[in-house]
Design a protein around this motif. Structure first.
Motif, PDB file in Angstrom:
ATOM      1  N   ARG A   9      76.130  10.853   5.521  1.00 44.31           N
ATOM      2  CA  ARG A   9      74.924  10.934   6.339  1.00 44.31           C
ATOM      3  C   ARG A   9      74.980  12.180   7.202  1.00 44.31           C
ATOM      4  O   ARG A   9      76.033  12.773   7.386  1.00 44.31           O
ATOM      5  N   CYS A  10      73.854  12.531   7.740  1.00 45.23           N
ATOM      6  CA  CYS A  10      73.787  13.669   8.656  1.00 45.23           C
ATOM      7  C   CYS A  10      74.548  13.322   9.932  1.00 45.23           C
ATOM      8  O   CYS A  10      74.354  12.244  10.498  1.00 45.23           O
ATOM      9  N   GLY A  11      75.408  14.248  10.368  1.00 41.23           N
ATOM     10  CA  GLY A  11      76.157  14.029  11.597  1.00 41.23           C
ATOM     11  C   GLY A  11      75.297  14.176  12.833  1.00 41.23           C
ATOM     12  O   GLY A  11      75.693  13.780  13.929  1.00 41.23           O
ATOM     13  N   GLY A  12      74.107  14.729  12.689  1.00 38.44           N
ATOM     14  CA  GLY A  12      73.222  14.912  13.835  1.00 38.44           C
ATOM     15  C   GLY A  12      72.324  13.715  14.065  1.00 38.44           C
ATOM     16  O   GLY A  12      72.371  13.080  15.120  1.00 38.44           O
ATOM     17  N   CYS A  13      71.520  13.379  13.072  1.00 34.90           N
ATOM     18  CA  CYS A  13      70.516  12.328  13.248  1.00 34.90           C
ATOM     19  C   CYS A  13      70.821  11.063  12.455  1.00 34.90           C
ATOM     20  O   CYS A  13      70.092  10.079  12.570  1.00 34.90           O
ATOM     21  N   GLY A  14      71.876  11.101  11.635  1.00 36.00           N
ATOM     22  CA  GLY A  14      72.197   9.920  10.838  1.00 36.00           C
ATOM     23  C   GLY A  14      71.352   9.786   9.587  1.00 36.00           C
ATOM     24  O   GLY A  14      71.404   8.776   8.909  1.00 36.00           O
ATOM     25  N   GLN A  32      70.346  20.417   3.190  1.00 33.12           N
ATOM     26  CA  GLN A  32      69.494  20.356   4.375  1.00 33.12           C
ATOM     27  C   GLN A  32      69.048  18.910   4.623  1.00 33.12           C
ATOM     28  O   GLN A  32      68.445  18.276   3.752  1.00 33.12           O
ATOM     29  N   CYS A  33      69.352  18.410   5.812  1.00 33.46           N
ATOM     30  CA  CYS A  33      68.907  17.069   6.201  1.00 33.46           C
ATOM     31  C   CYS A  33      67.396  17.087   6.340  1.00 33.46           C
ATOM     32  O   CYS A  33      66.831  17.981   6.979  1.00 33.46           O
ATOM     33  N   GLN A  34      66.746  16.101   5.756  1.00 35.01           N
ATOM     34  CA  GLN A  34      65.292  16.056   5.830  1.00 35.01           C
ATOM     35  C   GLN A  34      64.794  15.337   7.082  1.00 35.01           C
ATOM     36  O   GLN A  34      63.595  15.241   7.327  1.00 35.01           O
ATOM     37  N   GLY A  35      65.753  14.867   7.907  1.00 32.32           N
ATOM     38  CA  GLY A  35      65.364  14.262   9.180  1.00 32.32           C
ATOM     39  C   GLY A  35      65.276  15.305  10.270  1.00 32.32           C
ATOM     40  O   GLY A  35      64.216  15.526  10.859  1.00 32.32           O
ATOM     41  N   CYS A  36      66.390  16.011  10.526  1.00 32.29           N
ATOM     42  CA  CYS A  36      66.426  16.984  11.620  1.00 32.29           C
ATOM     43  C   CYS A  36      66.516  18.414  11.117  1.00 32.29           C
ATOM     44  O   CYS A  36      66.595  19.343  11.921  1.00 32.29           O
ATOM     45  N   MET A  37      66.524  18.602   9.782  1.00 32.66           N
ATOM     46  CA  MET A  37      66.551  19.918   9.134  1.00 32.66           C
ATOM     47  C   MET A  37      67.855  20.673   9.365  1.00 32.66           C
ATOM     48  O   MET A  37      67.927  21.868   9.105  1.00 32.66           O
TER      49      MET A  37
HETATM   50 ZN   LIG Z   1      69.787  15.134  10.391  1.00 28.72          ZN
END
Ligand SMILES: [Zn+2]
Length: 63
Positions: A9-14, A32-37
């Motif tokens: 998972r993204c370490g920033g937004c999960g 590229q995370c599609q939640g927080c980019m």
């Molecule tokens: Zn993210």
């Protein structure tokens, strides 16, 4: 189905949704995370030779 793998998972937004791009054509991938980019680079490390003890009292070494 990947049943015995751990999901990343993204370490920033999960976030669990990513897009994958070629960063350097043949060396690195950028995800590229599609939640927080946020982006992460995935790059293989070169293999490293390691010499372990085998049978007998000596092993190959550098003089
Ligand atoms: Zn993210």
């Amino acid at each position: 189905m990947l049943t015995d793998q751990k999901q990343m998972r993204c370490g920033g937004c999960g976030g669990e949704t990513f897009k994958v791009f070629t960063a350097d054509r043949s060396v690195r991938l950028v995800v590229q995370c599609q939640g927080c980019m946020s982006t992460s680079f995935i790059e293989p490390q070169p293999a490293k030779l390691q010499i372990e003890w085998g049978e007998g009292d000596g092993r190959i070494t550098v003089f």
